[in-house]
Design an enzyme around this catalytic site. Structure first.
Site, short mmCIF file in Angstrom:
data_model
loop_
_atom_site.label_atom_id
_atom_site.label_comp_id
_atom_site.label_asym_id
_atom_site.label_seq_id
_atom_site.Cartn_x
_atom_site.Cartn_y
_atom_site.Cartn_z
N ASP A 1 0.88 -1.18 0.00
CA ASP A 1 0.00 0.00 0.00
C ASP A 1 0.91 1.22 0.00
O ASP A 1 2.12 1.11 0.24
CB ASP A 1 -0.89 0.00 1.25
CG ASP A 1 -1.76 1.25 1.35
OD1 ASP A 1 -2.32 1.67 0.32
OD2 ASP A 1 -1.86 1.84 2.45
N SER A 2 0.32 2.37 -0.24
CA SER A 2 1.09 3.61 -0.17
C SER A 2 1.51 3.92 1.27
O SER A 2 2.40 4.74 1.48
CB SER A 2 0.23 4.76 -0.68
OG SER A 2 -0.96 4.81 0.07
N CYS B 1 -4.05 -1.20 -2.09
CA CYS B 1 -4.24 0.24 -2.21
C CYS B 1 -5.15 0.44 -3.41
O CYS B 1 -4.80 0.01 -4.52
CB CYS B 1 -2.88 0.91 -2.43
SG CYS B 1 -2.97 2.65 -2.85
N GLU C 1 -4.75 9.78 8.80
CA GLU C 1 -3.33 9.71 9.15
C GLU C 1 -2.98 10.60 10.33
O GLU C 1 -2.03 10.35 11.05
CB GLU C 1 -2.47 10.01 7.93
CG GLU C 1 -2.72 8.91 6.93
CD GLU C 1 -1.63 8.68 5.93
OE1 GLU C 1 -0.90 9.62 5.62
OE2 GLU C 1 -1.56 7.55 5.42
N CYS D 1 -11.21 2.73 -0.50
CA CYS D 1 -9.91 3.22 -0.05
C CYS D 1 -9.59 2.47 1.22
O CYS D 1 -10.47 2.34 2.10
CB CYS D 1 -9.96 4.72 0.22
SG CYS D 1 -8.42 5.35 0.96
N HIS E 1 -7.96 3.20 3.73
CA HIS E 1 -8.00 3.99 4.97
C HIS E 1 -9.42 4.08 5.54
O HIS E 1 -9.59 4.32 6.73
CB HIS E 1 -7.55 5.43 4.71
CG HIS E 1 -6.07 5.62 4.63
ND1 HIS E 1 -5.31 5.11 3.61
CD2 HIS E 1 -5.21 6.28 5.44
CE1 HIS E 1 -4.05 5.46 3.80
NE2 HIS E 1 -3.96 6.17 4.91
N1 DGL Z 1 -4.61 3.52 0.74
C1 DGL Z 1 -4.86 4.36 -0.39
C2 DGL Z 1 -6.04 3.81 -1.20
O1 DGL Z 1 -6.60 2.78 -0.88
C3 DGL Z 1 -5.13 5.77 0.00
C4 DGL Z 1 -3.94 6.53 0.45
C5 DGL Z 1 -3.21 7.24 -0.67
O2 DGL Z 1 -3.77 8.14 -1.30
O3 DGL Z 1 -2.08 6.90 -0.88
O4 DGL Z 1 -6.40 4.42 -2.18
#
Ligand code: DGL
Length: 262
Positions: free
Chosen positions: A6-7, A69, A148, A180, A182
């Site tokens: 993931d990012s 991600c 975050e 997403c 998050h």
């Molecule tokens: N975890 C990323 C997603 O599922 C969101 C965070 C990011 O923008 O890097 O899109």
């Protein structure tokens, strides 16, 4: 090993679900915190980062890659699948399959980062899965930074969530995809604001369920990945200060984060 990237920390919601649903199948996690967020980057940049992340995980011995991600899955999954022979699964397909199956009125909402929503991939795959459905998408660029910062319960976050969800409420959706990784951390405040009757699909849980099903049905894959004595490892490309607290909140325990360069 199952390689998950993931990012940043969002994909840990996927790693946590995989840990719980697939015991005995060790995972290596990579959170590219040095380059996060991906959701506001160009498709070319996200593809480049996803390529590097995948290379890293394969070098560590991953035999299957989970793109945890949505921003990376929606822009780079085609490239990664054409470039590597290893199995690559992503967060989008399982969430789409579930939403298409559970929606009664065929009106489905999707929320995600700008990269995810702009890619149009959720719409495309939902239309493929259920051609008569109507898909309503909403980019929610402020939600990742709020998570975050640990602002999950703040009044300001609740107001912003309400504002983002308002157009979807007007469309009478009966199913909402959290597009997403998050957003599961905001589920408690999203549910009452979209309406208690709306079925919320968590892409993190769905991808873990999909992986479990693959492991249950593919004996060769199961044999390649089963290693009950191998510990899970969590790598990050940077360790900003709130990350330990957030990882602890997701896993319900202290997680050792190993810093690496990708
Ligand atoms: N975890 C990323 C997603 O599922 C969101 C965070 C990011 O923008 O890097 O899109």
């Amino acid at each position: 090993m199952i390689g998950i990237f993931d990012s940043g920390v969002g994909g840990m919601t996927v790693a946590r679900a995989v840990e719980q649903l697939c015991p005995g199948f060790p995972l290596i996690y990579l959170g590219d915190l040095a380059r996060t967020p991906y959701g506001s980057k160009s498709p070319a940049m996200i593809t480049e980062y996803s390529h590097r992340n995948t290379e890293f995980l394969l070098r560590q011995g991953a035999k299957l890659i989970v793109i945890a991600c949505n921003s990376a899955a929606s822009t780079a999954s085609g490239f990664l699948r054409s470039h590597y022979s290893q199995s690559i699964i992503d967060v989008i397909f399982p969430a789409v399959a579930k939403a298409a199956a559970v929606s009664k009125n065929g009106r489905i909402g999707v929320i995600g980062t700008r990269a995810t929503i702009n890619s149009g991939l959720y719409e495309q795959r939902l239309q493929d899965a259920r051609p008569e459905c109507r898909v309503y998408s909403q980019a929610c660029p402020l939600l990742v930074p709020l998570v975050e910062e640990g602002w999950m319960e703040r009044r300001e976050t609740k107001m912003i969530v309400k504002k983002y969800l308002h157009p979807l409420r007007d469309k009478q959706i009966d199913t909402l995809i959290l597009g997403c990784t998050h957003y599961p951390l905001l589920k408690k405040i999203i549910a009452p604001r979209i309406g208690r009757k709306v079925h919320i699909i968590d892409s993190s849980v769905e991808v873990a369920l999909h992986l479990k099903q693959l492991l249950d049905t593919d004996a060769e894959l199961r044999a390649a990945l089963y290693a009950p004595d191998t510990p899970n490892r969590f790598f990050v490309s940077d360790i900003p200060s709130p990350v330990h607290a957030l990882a602890g909140k997701i896993f319900g325990r202290t997680v050792l984060l190993e810093k690496i360069d990708v």
